[in-house]
Motif scaffolding. Sequence first.
Motif, PDB file in Angstrom:
ATOM      1  N   LEU A 128      -3.791  10.216  -6.379  1.00 53.96           N
ATOM      2  CA  LEU A 128      -4.491   9.318  -5.462  1.00 53.96           C
ATOM      3  C   LEU A 128      -5.780   8.792  -6.083  1.00 53.96           C
ATOM      4  O   LEU A 128      -6.197   7.665  -5.814  1.00 53.96           O
ATOM      5  CB  LEU A 128      -4.805  10.042  -4.151  1.00 53.96           C
ATOM      6  CG  LEU A 128      -3.611  10.309  -3.226  1.00 53.96           C
ATOM      7  CD1 LEU A 128      -4.026  11.155  -2.039  1.00 53.96           C
ATOM      8  CD2 LEU A 128      -3.002   8.992  -2.748  1.00 53.96           C
ATOM      9  N   ILE A 132      -2.900   4.909  -8.402  1.00 53.90           N
ATOM     10  CA  ILE A 132      -2.491   4.508  -7.058  1.00 53.90           C
ATOM     11  C   ILE A 132      -3.580   3.699  -6.378  1.00 53.90           C
ATOM     12  O   ILE A 132      -3.329   2.623  -5.824  1.00 53.90           O
ATOM     13  CB  ILE A 132      -2.134   5.741  -6.203  1.00 53.90           C
ATOM     14  CG1 ILE A 132      -0.825   6.366  -6.699  1.00 53.90           C
ATOM     15  CG2 ILE A 132      -1.992   5.356  -4.725  1.00 53.90           C
ATOM     16  CD1 ILE A 132      -0.404   7.592  -5.937  1.00 53.90           C
ATOM     17  N   THR A 133      -4.808   4.195  -6.405  1.00 52.53           N
ATOM     18  CA  THR A 133      -5.897   3.516  -5.704  1.00 52.53           C
ATOM     19  C   THR A 133      -6.790   2.693  -6.627  1.00 52.53           C
ATOM     20  O   THR A 133      -7.297   1.650  -6.224  1.00 52.53           O
ATOM     21  CB  THR A 133      -6.781   4.545  -4.972  1.00 52.53           C
ATOM     22  OG1 THR A 133      -7.321   5.477  -5.930  1.00 52.53           O
ATOM     23  CG2 THR A 133      -5.980   5.295  -3.932  1.00 52.53           C
ATOM     24  N   HIS A 138      -6.591  -0.910  -2.119  1.00 52.06           N
ATOM     25  CA  HIS A 138      -6.447  -0.358  -0.768  1.00 52.06           C
ATOM     26  C   HIS A 138      -5.019  -0.450  -0.238  1.00 52.06           C
ATOM     27  O   HIS A 138      -4.509   0.495   0.377  1.00 52.06           O
ATOM     28  CB  HIS A 138      -7.391  -1.088   0.197  1.00 52.06           C
ATOM     29  CG  HIS A 138      -8.830  -0.728   0.012  1.00 52.06           C
ATOM     30  ND1 HIS A 138      -9.633  -1.375  -0.912  1.00 52.06           N
ATOM     31  CD2 HIS A 138      -9.613   0.206   0.607  1.00 52.06           C
ATOM     32  CE1 HIS A 138     -10.844  -0.857  -0.862  1.00 52.06           C
ATOM     33  NE2 HIS A 138     -10.868   0.098   0.038  1.00 52.06           N
ATOM     34  N   GLY A 141      -2.826   2.000  -2.142  1.00 50.94           N
ATOM     35  CA  GLY A 141      -3.279   3.347  -1.817  1.00 50.94           C
ATOM     36  C   GLY A 141      -2.834   3.780  -0.442  1.00 50.94           C
ATOM     37  O   GLY A 141      -2.350   4.909  -0.252  1.00 50.94           O
ATOM     38  N   TRP A 144       1.059   4.419  -0.478  1.00 49.39           N
ATOM     39  CA  TRP A 144       1.438   5.704  -1.070  1.00 49.39           C
ATOM     40  C   TRP A 144       0.861   6.867  -0.260  1.00 49.39           C
ATOM     41  O   TRP A 144       1.459   7.949  -0.215  1.00 49.39           O
ATOM     42  CB  TRP A 144       0.970   5.779  -2.520  1.00 49.39           C
ATOM     43  CG  TRP A 144       1.902   5.081  -3.452  1.00 49.39           C
ATOM     44  CD1 TRP A 144       1.775   3.844  -3.990  1.00 49.39           C
ATOM     45  CD2 TRP A 144       3.161   5.585  -3.945  1.00 49.39           C
ATOM     46  NE1 TRP A 144       2.850   3.541  -4.793  1.00 49.39           N
ATOM     47  CE2 TRP A 144       3.714   4.591  -4.782  1.00 49.39           C
ATOM     48  CE3 TRP A 144       3.859   6.774  -3.760  1.00 49.39           C
ATOM     49  CZ2 TRP A 144       4.936   4.752  -5.426  1.00 49.39           C
ATOM     50  CZ3 TRP A 144       5.077   6.937  -4.415  1.00 49.39           C
ATOM     51  CH2 TRP A 144       5.594   5.934  -5.231  1.00 49.39           C
ATOM     52  N   GLY A 145      -0.299   6.660   0.376  1.00 52.20           N
ATOM     53  CA  GLY A 145      -0.847   7.711   1.226  1.00 52.20           C
ATOM     54  C   GLY A 145       0.109   8.070   2.347  1.00 52.20           C
ATOM     55  O   GLY A 145       0.289   9.244   2.679  1.00 52.20           O
ATOM     56  N   ALA A 161      -6.993   8.224  -0.041  1.00 57.32           N
ATOM     57  CA  ALA A 161      -6.640   6.997  -0.754  1.00 57.32           C
ATOM     58  C   ALA A 161      -7.637   5.880  -0.452  1.00 57.32           C
ATOM     59  O   ALA A 161      -8.105   5.181  -1.362  1.00 57.32           O
ATOM     60  CB  ALA A 161      -5.224   6.560  -0.386  1.00 57.32           C
ATOM     61  N   CYS A 164     -11.012   6.626  -2.160  1.00 58.09           N
ATOM     62  CA  CYS A 164     -10.968   6.388  -3.612  1.00 58.09           C
ATOM     63  C   CYS A 164     -10.933   4.893  -3.927  1.00 58.09           C
ATOM     64  O   CYS A 164     -11.610   4.426  -4.849  1.00 58.09           O
ATOM     65  CB  CYS A 164      -9.735   7.068  -4.208  1.00 58.09           C
ATOM     66  SG  CYS A 164      -9.779   8.874  -4.195  1.00 58.09           S
ATOM     67  N   ALA A 165     -10.137   4.144  -3.169  1.00 51.74           N
ATOM     68  CA  ALA A 165     -10.036   2.708  -3.416  1.00 51.74           C
ATOM     69  C   ALA A 165     -11.368   2.001  -3.172  1.00 51.74           C
ATOM     70  O   ALA A 165     -11.743   1.089  -3.914  1.00 51.74           O
ATOM     71  CB  ALA A 165      -8.944   2.101  -2.529  1.00 51.74           C
TER      72      ALA A 165
END
Length: 410
Positions: A128, A132-133, A138, A141, A144-145, A161, A164-165
Amino acid sequence: MYQLDVYGTLVAATLVLLLGRKLVKTVPFLEKYTIPEPVAGGLLVAIVLLGLKSGMDLEVKFDDSLKDPLMLAFFATIGLNANLASLKAGGKTLFIFVIAVVGLLIVQNSVGISLAKMMGLDPLIGLLAGSITLSGGHGTGAAWGKIFSDSYGFTSATEIAIACATFGLVLGGLIGGPVARFLIKKTAMSDVKLQDDEAPTAFEKPQAGRMITSMVLLETIALIAICLLAGTYLYGVLTDFFTSMQWKFQIPAFVCVLFIGVILSNSLSLMGFYRVFERAVSVLGNVSLSLFLAMALMSLKLWEIASLAVPMLVILAVQTVVMALYAVFVTYRVMGKNYDAAVLAAGHCGFGMGATPTAIANMQAVTDRFGPSHVAFLVVPMVGAFFLDLINALVIPFFLALPIFPAAGG
């Protein structure tokens, strides 16, 4: 517990977007680093709800039935706007840049997973806080979250997610300019291309498009609906196939929808039957993404990720340094070590840590000062808006197939 139905949630999401617009226009920091309106408004609402939960033990629950359709509609518009005929214009430069992007995805996931394991965290957190992010942004993320929550039992995946994004979005805008200035100092000024007579790209000098009529909107909505119908069907077929083969490889639904969009728009164009109206597709795509992000962000349960704040910041700080070093020592070098390469490196910092709009903003800041780079403005939007999501969606399942991750549904 205060429960909002689908209509109340939709009203709340639109109000969050209006609040975000006001914040971005009035807070210089948010405008300077191109923080998206749904991110600004949604995070503020999430913080307010955190205060209500902590101080009054009051929790607001939103209806999430529109989130998935809005997310899938956004990725459908990305596919519909992907013109494969424009690949020829990018040529060798586009191909090399895609290779550099693939390398960063692998590096980001490797760094994230390694640091998560070193700190005793779930390796899913490393993914994550990886491609992914950071490269995905966003939308990817959050998508996938949801998969991590539903298939891997990681309940706070979406919250992590989004956090992090958002962090990556800010830093992507922060490091792009300094990286480009450092690289330009290493580049002979004779290599700087100042050829204003070349045809500008749409991102450099946007051209006025056709008027969006009600019929155009209906046609575009029909195309998006076809993408959602065929894409979700394809997702079901592929999921059943992977399950029957007992493979851990998993392709998310949004990739199937995006793929159908690419095939549909380019097939119609090739047959001369219908030409997708890119501006209408972009408008509906932005509306879908904004509403989806507003719903995802305003429903964040920040109290569930408080204990992970410090480890996440450590991972993301290392990822930021890795991104800057990768842009300097890999992207700049493989793209030719010239002015265009420096601008491409700035753009790579933008969508490698944040999103394509951040990449465009980074490059515009550089070219406004040092001169145009038509190659960069041709390649980066194409890779950042289409190839990145598609490649990322293929890279992530290979990491999930590693023995350190549990099987989906396990």
